[in-house]
Design an enzyme around this catalytic site. Structure first.
Site, mmCIF file in Angstrom:
data_model
loop_
_atom_site.group_PDB
_atom_site.id
_atom_site.type_symbol
_atom_site.label_atom_id
_atom_site.label_comp_id
_atom_site.label_asym_id
_atom_site.label_seq_id
_atom_site.Cartn_x
_atom_site.Cartn_y
_atom_site.Cartn_z
ATOM 1 C CB THR A 207 -0.938 0.026 1.220
ATOM 2 O OG1 THR A 207 -1.841 -1.077 1.139
ATOM 3 C CG2 THR A 207 -1.747 1.311 1.268
ATOM 4 C CG PHE B 100 0.361 4.678 3.716
ATOM 5 C CD1 PHE B 100 -0.788 4.864 4.478
ATOM 6 C CD2 PHE B 100 0.791 3.379 3.485
ATOM 7 C CE1 PHE B 100 -1.489 3.793 4.989
ATOM 8 C CE2 PHE B 100 0.094 2.296 3.989
ATOM 9 C CZ PHE B 100 -1.049 2.500 4.744
#
Length: 379
Positions: A278, A280
């Site tokens: 992921t 960020f």
């Protein structure tokens, strides 16, 4: 056709092409000199660089006069006019707000950092990202992504997920980025390994987690015949399961969150894709533009003209800039109109890149420069 005949005929046509190119180049240079004179006239009159009506008239004319090559001629002239506009912007946009920002913005985050805010609770993947970006800076948590942006509006640094390698974009965050238009000041990729965790060992019929995590673990959930229910955050789901202990219910979360809330890990690595990551971003109300920054983010909408997105993207290609992300989101209150979010590699401190961004700022509706920052590797 024999080889010698082929080579002779090809050589004659190539000679003709070379002759035409020699004739075209001086005409192109002459046209660019005209554009420079036009720029000076526009500066004296305070007129904008882009004249949509004038360009439309030229494209209609060359398309009509080129006959079977109308579409190709129009594409060629669109590119010539884009190059001409870029040169005019170079001459006219010396005092643009973006140039002022590039000169005046901080090159480093202020120290001490102040508040860092994430959505969720301790042990969330956002928490891991915040530690990677800001070391031991204290982190506070809020329940909703929108509240992170509200805290940033009050001077905090926000850390938010924007994209997962398996489940795609976190559209709610992109919508907020486009709404608030704060500056991105850093990014990091965090490896995601989900666990199935419960207060104690035993049969599980239902799992709670963030919608993205449920999507990332859909194969496991389906194979186990589990009921999936959405929760605000992976770590918040772990906290809820630990405190409320609903019967037959587990959380999908990180190992850190499971251990933080005293849960028993029933299964590890339950995500569909083992190399799951992921991305960020860190968001600030104030721009920070490090000299070594290597990624730029922009957003804009487009005029309703044929090929407008293609021609914008082509300008990045001509500038040798590598696009890494494009996302379109509906503009609130407008039917079938969209904002585009764009990431590409580059530095605003590079003159050619700054020229391109200044030109886009002058030409595109709803344009915002969202930052120039570095992206850290996987944690």
């Amino acid at each position: 056709m024999e080889t010698k005949e082929f080579e002779a005929r090809l050589a004659r046509e190539r000679e003709a092409i070379d002759r035409i190119d020699r004739e075209l180049l001086p005409l192109f240079i002459e046209r660019m000199r005209c554009s420079e004179r036009v720029a000076r006239i526009k500066r004296e009159a305070g007129a904008p660089v882009l004249s949509v009506q004038r360009e439309r008239e030229i494209l209609d004319r060359v398309s009509r006069e080129a006959g079977d090559f109308g579409g190709s001629a129009a594409a060629l002239y669109q590119e010539i006019m884009a190059i001409s506009r870029a040169r005019q912007h170079q001459l006219l946009d010396r005092d643009s707000p973006l140039r002022d920002l590039e000169r005046a913005a901080r090159r480093e985050l202020p120290q001490p950092l102040g508040r860092v805010v994430c959505q969720g609770v301790e042990g969330a993947y956002s928490h891991q990202a915040a530690r990677c970006l800001f070391g031991g800076a204290p982190v506070s948590f809020v329940p909703q992504f929108s509240q992170v942006f509200q805290e940033v509006d009050q001077g905090a640094l926000g850390v938010l997920p924007v994209e997962n390698s398996a489940a795609g974009s976190v559209t709610a965050v992109y919508d907020l980025i486009l709404r608030y238009r704060f500056f991105i000041v850093g990014a990091v990729d965090v490896r995601v390994e989900h666990c199935l965790a419960a207060p104690e060992a035993g049969p599980v019929k239902r799992v709670l987690s963030h919608p993205q995590a449920l999507s990332q673990c859909s194969d496991y959930i389906s194979a186990q015949g589990l009921e999936a229910a959405e929760f605000s955050n992976t770590a918040a789901a772990a906290e809820y399961v630990a405190q409320e202990r609903p019967q037959g219910t587990a959380a999908i979360c990180s190992r850190e969150a499971a251990e933080r809330w005293g849960l028993t890990i029933l299964a590890q690595g339950v995500q569909n894709v083992k190399n799951n990551t992921t991305r960020f971003v860190a968001v600030s109300k104030e721009a920070v533009l490090p000299e070594e920054a290597n990624k730029i983010s922009l957003c804009f909408s487009l005029p309703h003209t044929t090929g407008s997105l293609y021609h914008i993207l082509q300008r990045f290609a001509v500038g040798g800039l590598n696009l890494t992300k494009i996302e379109s989101r509906p503009i609130p209150g407008r039917s079938f109109e969209y904002d585009f979010y764009l990431d590409f590699t580059g530095s605003i401190h590079c003159p050619g890149t700054l020229e391109l961004i200044c030109a886009l700022q002058a030409e595109l509706p709803r344009f915002s420069f969202l930052g120039n920052y570095s992206e850290a590797g996987q944690e």
